[in-house]
Scaffold this active site. Structure first.
Site, mmCIF file in Angstrom:
data_model
loop_
_atom_site.group_PDB
_atom_site.id
_atom_site.type_symbol
_atom_site.label_atom_id
_atom_site.label_comp_id
_atom_site.label_asym_id
_atom_site.label_seq_id
_atom_site.Cartn_x
_atom_site.Cartn_y
_atom_site.Cartn_z
ATOM 1 N N TYR A 130 9.955 9.459 -26.940
ATOM 2 C CA TYR A 130 8.704 9.810 -25.008
ATOM 3 C C TYR A 130 9.650 9.622 -23.843
ATOM 4 O O TYR A 130 10.378 8.535 -23.820
ATOM 5 C CB TYR A 130 7.626 9.064 -25.170
ATOM 6 N N LYS A 164 -8.905 -18.943 -37.624
ATOM 7 C CA LYS A 164 -9.298 -17.211 -36.515
ATOM 8 C C LYS A 164 -8.477 -16.164 -36.426
ATOM 9 O O LYS A 164 -7.352 -15.671 -37.099
ATOM 10 C CB LYS A 164 -9.402 -17.723 -35.319
HETATM 11 C C1 PLP Z 1 -6.456 -22.060 -31.414
HETATM 12 C C2 PLP Z 1 -6.801 -22.632 -31.113
HETATM 13 C C3 PLP Z 1 -6.325 -24.429 -31.744
HETATM 14 C C4 PLP Z 1 -5.081 -24.200 -32.757
HETATM 15 O O1 PLP Z 1 -4.256 -23.748 -31.867
HETATM 16 P P1 PLP Z 1 -2.628 -24.127 -32.508
HETATM 17 O O2 PLP Z 1 -1.557 -23.834 -31.227
HETATM 18 O O3 PLP Z 1 -2.648 -22.556 -33.246
HETATM 19 O O4 PLP Z 1 -2.139 -25.055 -33.072
HETATM 20 C C5 PLP Z 1 -6.727 -25.476 -31.815
HETATM 21 N N1 PLP Z 1 -8.282 -25.649 -31.220
HETATM 22 C C6 PLP Z 1 -8.307 -24.725 -30.253
HETATM 23 C C7 PLP Z 1 -10.038 -24.903 -29.928
HETATM 24 C C8 PLP Z 1 -8.408 -23.840 -30.974
HETATM 25 O O5 PLP Z 1 -9.025 -22.180 -30.155
#
Ligand code: PLP
Length: 339
Positions: free
Chosen positions: A235, A34
């Site tokens: 800045y 994702k």
């Molecule tokens: C993002 C996500 C994961 C992955 O988690 P990591 O800590 O990056 O391994 C797993 N399950 C769900 C439902 C998620 O939203």
């Protein structure tokens, strides 16, 4: 030369995938890609993970799934977030995506995973209904696998009890931290994101879990100047030289993912650790030098031992947020993919 170069090492992604498969000891690895592969670039990462043995891809939204389907016509793709409109369910069906249901009606005619809330207190069913025929998986999500294993174990036990009679379905609850440290959480598959990228879910050194960082970020000194005592850079005059001080200007700033609250973190200039100073601006950050160096000197913002976890600590956040914020797809950086 570009202002900066971000290199994604697919060999590291494959190594991490194989490493996860090894610790999963028979459970499947589902690669979580994702948010554009945690900023690394979803297409390349997904392909490398599948090549190394991952058997499904997980994203958060139907739109992400539709885009990924174009690149991976044959892969199993799971949408972990709830679909927001009926149109999305139809689109998912059409594109052979698998949906997660955590409330409301269970849509028919599309493979579904039922999500149980065992302690995350977010999406998830309070109780598991008898799964209809199109349900292929049962899942839950852990709130504390990186920081409170006792609570995570309670969640795992709740999940085990609630799903015991449906053990013919694919059961999955583990994320990266649980895959690495909580053998009881492995069940049939683990949804791993952060570890796949070689970033520690524990904000520790990823080498402790034999993970290799996949992303490195390099730039060059765009300007070198000598500040006289009392002169400042940037800045708000947040850095004022007390004595004659050589500084370099690195052409990356918060737009590129070098956050304002990362000021003070160390980066490599010509291979030596140097402290960043002053306010990070949109397009530049200053670094303290110990001598005059030529314009064009190599700067390593991430890589060669400078880790995302180190910057996260300075910014009082987690590696996940630093990686997503760099977003290697930025038009400003040159993105290099090493196979
Ligand atoms: C993002 C996500 C994961 C992955 O988690 P990591 O800590 O990056 O391994 C797993 N399950 C769900 C439902 C998620 O939203």
């Amino acid at each position: 030369m570009h202002r900066s170069e971000i290199t994604i090492d697919l060999g590291a992604i494959r190594h991490n995938a194989r490493r996860l498969l090894e610790v999963l000891d028979g459970a499947e690895l589902w690669a979580v890609v994702k948010a554009n592969g945690y900023g690394h670039g979803v297409g390349d990462v997904a392909h490398a993970a599948l090549g190394a043995g991952a058997t499904a891809l997980c994203v958060a939204t139907v739109d992400e799934g539709l885009e990924l389907r174009q690149r991976e016509p044959d892969a199993r793709i799971l949408i972990m977030g709830p679909p927001s409109e009926p149109r999305e369910i139809a689109a998912a069906r059409e594109a052979r995506l698998e949906l997660v249901v955590s409330g409301g009606e269970i849509p028919g005619d599309v493979p579904v995973h039922l999500k149980l809330d065992t302690g995350m207190g977010r999406w998830g069913l309070a109780e598991l209904p008898k799964p209809p025929a199109n349900v292929v998986g049962l899942m839950s999500h852990l709130a504390t696998s990186d920081c409170d294993p006792a609570f995570a174990r309670q969640q795992v036990e709740r999940f085990r009890e609630a799903t015991e009679e449906y053990s013919h379905l694919t059961r999955h609850i583990a994320n990266s931290a649980a895959a690495l440290r909580l053998p009881d959480a492995r069940f049939d598959a683990a949804r791993c994101g952060i570890a796949l990228y070689g970033i520690s879910p524990f904000d520790a050194d990823p080498a402790e879990d034999d993970l290799r960082p996949a992303l490195s970020w390099r730039s060059r000194l765009a300007q070198v100047r000598l500040l006289e005592p009392g002169e400042s850079t940037g800045y708000g005059r947040q850095f004022v030289a007390e004595e004659q001080t050589w500084i370099g200007i690195v052409p990356v700033g918060y737009e590129d993912g070098f956050r304002r609250d990362m000021s003070g973190t160390e980066i490599l200039v010509d291979g030596e650790r140097r402290r960043t100073i002053g306010t990070v601006s949109m397009d530049a950050v200053a670094v303290e030098l110990d001598r005059e160096l030529p314009v064009g000197t190599l700067v390593t913002v991430i890589g060669d031992g400078v880790r995302i976890e180190q910057h996260a600590k300075v910014a009082d956040t987690i590696g996940y947020e630093i990686a997503c914020g760099i977003n290697a797809g930025s038009v400003r950086a040159r993105r290099i993919v090493r196979d």
